[in-house]
Design an enzyme around this catalytic site. Structure first.
Site, mmCIF file in Angstrom:
data_model
loop_
_atom_site.group_PDB
_atom_site.id
_atom_site.type_symbol
_atom_site.label_atom_id
_atom_site.label_comp_id
_atom_site.label_asym_id
_atom_site.label_seq_id
_atom_site.Cartn_x
_atom_site.Cartn_y
_atom_site.Cartn_z
ATOM 1 C CE LYS A 124 -4.494 -1.559 1.476
ATOM 2 N NZ LYS A 124 -5.795 -1.151 2.551
ATOM 3 C CE LYS A 206 -6.443 -9.219 -2.921
ATOM 4 N NZ LYS A 206 -6.223 -8.643 -1.682
ATOM 5 C CE LYS A 209 -11.969 -3.223 -1.973
ATOM 6 N NZ LYS A 209 -12.799 -3.762 -0.624
#
Ligand code: TRP
Length: 341
Positions: A124, A206, A209
Site C-alpha cells: 500500500k 490478485k 477493486k
C-alpha cells in the site's frame, strides 16, 4: 462447509467468530470467494461478529458521502449473503468506540520492526506513495483490536490477511505474557480451496477493486456485465484446459472460479472440460457467477428499499457488540494500570 482448518481444541459452542471487510470500493468476486462467502457456516458458535471496517478505510483518502453509502451497502450485503442480524452481530467499526480505544493500548505493545514487515503495508505504501500515513502503518494494530476485543477464536479471512492474524496473535501473546490470560489467541480460518481469485485482465495479479473495471467482477454487476467481463478475460494462446497456475494463470483462474462456486475440486472441474474450448469454460464461469449473485442482489435491493429499518438493525447490533467489547476493554484498562473510578 469444510472446517478442516478449525483449531481442534476449540469446541464449537465456545467458538467466537469475527471478521471484517473494508467498505472502500466495490466488493469483488475475489472478496466474495476469499472472504465474505466463508463468513457463513458457524451456526453453532457462541458469537459471530461481522464488521464493516470503516475506520480501516480512512488509511486511504475517501470521498465522505461515498464512504457512508458504501458502509451501509456493505452491511446490507452481509445480510443479503445470509448472515441474519439476529443471530450474528453486523455493525460498523466506528459505531463501537472500544475498537479505537483498545487500539491505542495495543499500539504500545507492538514494535515498529514488526509492522515494517507487513506485506500489505509495503504494497500500500508503494501504491499510495504520496500518503504513507501513520494509520496505514498501524493498520494491523487496529485489526488486532477488532479481533481481540471479542475473545475471538476463529477469523475467516482470505489468504492475504493471514499475516495480519499472525501479528495479532503475537501481540496477544506478548500482552498475556506480561499480564496473564487476558486475550484468547485467534486462528485464521482459510478455506483450502480457491482462497485467491486473480485479476481477469492480468491473471498473475490478485483481483482488486482498485484496478480497472474490466479486471474484476463486482457482486453488483448485471448478468450482461458479468458475461462481457468473463468473455474478455485474458487466457493464453493454447487451447488446452488444464489447471496450471504457473503456466496458464488465466485458464487456471477461471477453473478456480468454477471450482469455488460449484464446490468441486479444481481437477474435477478441469476434467469436465476435456475436449472443449476456452469459450465453454468462460460460459460456465459466467453462468456460475450469475447463479450465485442473482439471489444476493435481489435480497440486497429489498434491504436497501428500507434504509431506516437497516439503520435500526445496525444500531441495535452495534450496542450488542459494544456490550461484549466493554468486558475485554475494562479488563485491559485495569491490567495496564489505568485508574478506575
Ligand atoms: N484488513 C481486512 C481486509 O482488508 C479487513 C479487516 C479489518 C479484518 N479488521 C479485521 C479482517 C479483523 C479480519 C479481522 O480485508
Amino acid at each position: 462447509m469444510d472446517q478442516q482448518n478449525q483449531p481442534a481444541a476449540v469446541q464449537e459452542k465456545q467458538q467466537v467468530v469475527f471478521s471484517a471487510i473494508q467498505p472502500s470500493g466495490s466488493i469483488t468476486l475475489g472478496n466474495y470467494i476469499g472472504a465474505l462467502r466463508n463468513f457463513s457456516g458457524f451456526e453453532d458458535a457462541k458469537a459471530r461478529l461481522y464488521c464493516v471496517a470503516d475506520l480501516h478505510s480512512l488509511t486511504v483518502r475517501q470521498d465522505p458521502a461515498l464512504l457512508r453509502k458504501r458502509s451501509l451497502s456493505l452491511a446490507a450485503l452481509y445480510i443479503a449473503c445470509g448472515l441474519d442480524p439476529k443471530e450474528n452481530i453486523i455493525y460498523c467499526q466506528s459505531h463501537v468506540p472500544c475498537h479505537t480505544e483498545l487500539s491505542w493500548i495495543l499500539n504500545c505493545f507492538t514494535y515498529m520492526g514488526e509492522l515494517n514487515r507487513m506485506t500489505q503495508f509495503k504494497d500500500k505504501s508503494a501504491k499510495h506513495a504520496d500518503n504513507i500515513n501513520a494509520g496505514l502503518f498501524t493498520y494491523p494494530v487496529l485489526m488486532a483490536s477488532d479481533i481481540l476485543l471479542y475473545q475471538t477464536t476463529t477469523v475467516p479471512v482470505g489468504i492475504d490477511q493471514k499475516q495480519h492474524v499472525e501479528i495479532c496473535r503475537d501481540i496477544a501473546q506478548r500482552f498475556n505474557g506480561i499480564y496473564g490470560e487476558v486475550f484468547t489467541l485467534p486462528e485464521p480460518y482459510i478455506r483450502k480451496t480457491s482462497a485467491k481469485i486473480q485479476s481477469l485482465s492480468e491473471p498473475t495479479k490478485k483481483m482488486s477493486k482498485s484496478d480497472p473495471e474490466e479486471s474484476f467482477v463486482s457482486v453488483f454487476d448485471t448478468p450482461d456485465a458479468i458475461r462481457r467481463k468473463i468473455r474478455r478475460a485474458v487466457t493464453d494462446s493454447e487451447n488446452e484446459i488444464r489447471y496450471d497456475p504457473e503456466n496458464k494463470p488465466g485458464v487456471s483462474n477461471l477453473l478456480t472460479i468454477c471450482s469455488a462456486l460449484e464446490n468441486k475440486p479444481v481437477e474435477e472441474v478441469a476434467a469436465g472440460f476435456a475436449g472443449l474450448g476456452y469459450g465453454a469454460l468462460k460460459d460456465a464461469a459466467a453462468e456460475a457467477i450469475i447463479k450465485e449473485f442473482t439471489p444476493i442482489q435481489e435480497k440486497y435491493n429489498a434491504l436497501l428499499q428500507n434504509k431506516d429499518e437497516l439503520s435500526a438493525i445496525l444500531q441495535e447490533n452495534a450496542s450488542r457488540a459494544q456490550a461484549l467489547a466493554m468486558k475485554t476493554l475494562r479488563k485491559v484498562y485495569k491490567k495496564v494500570g489505568l485508574l478506575q473510578l
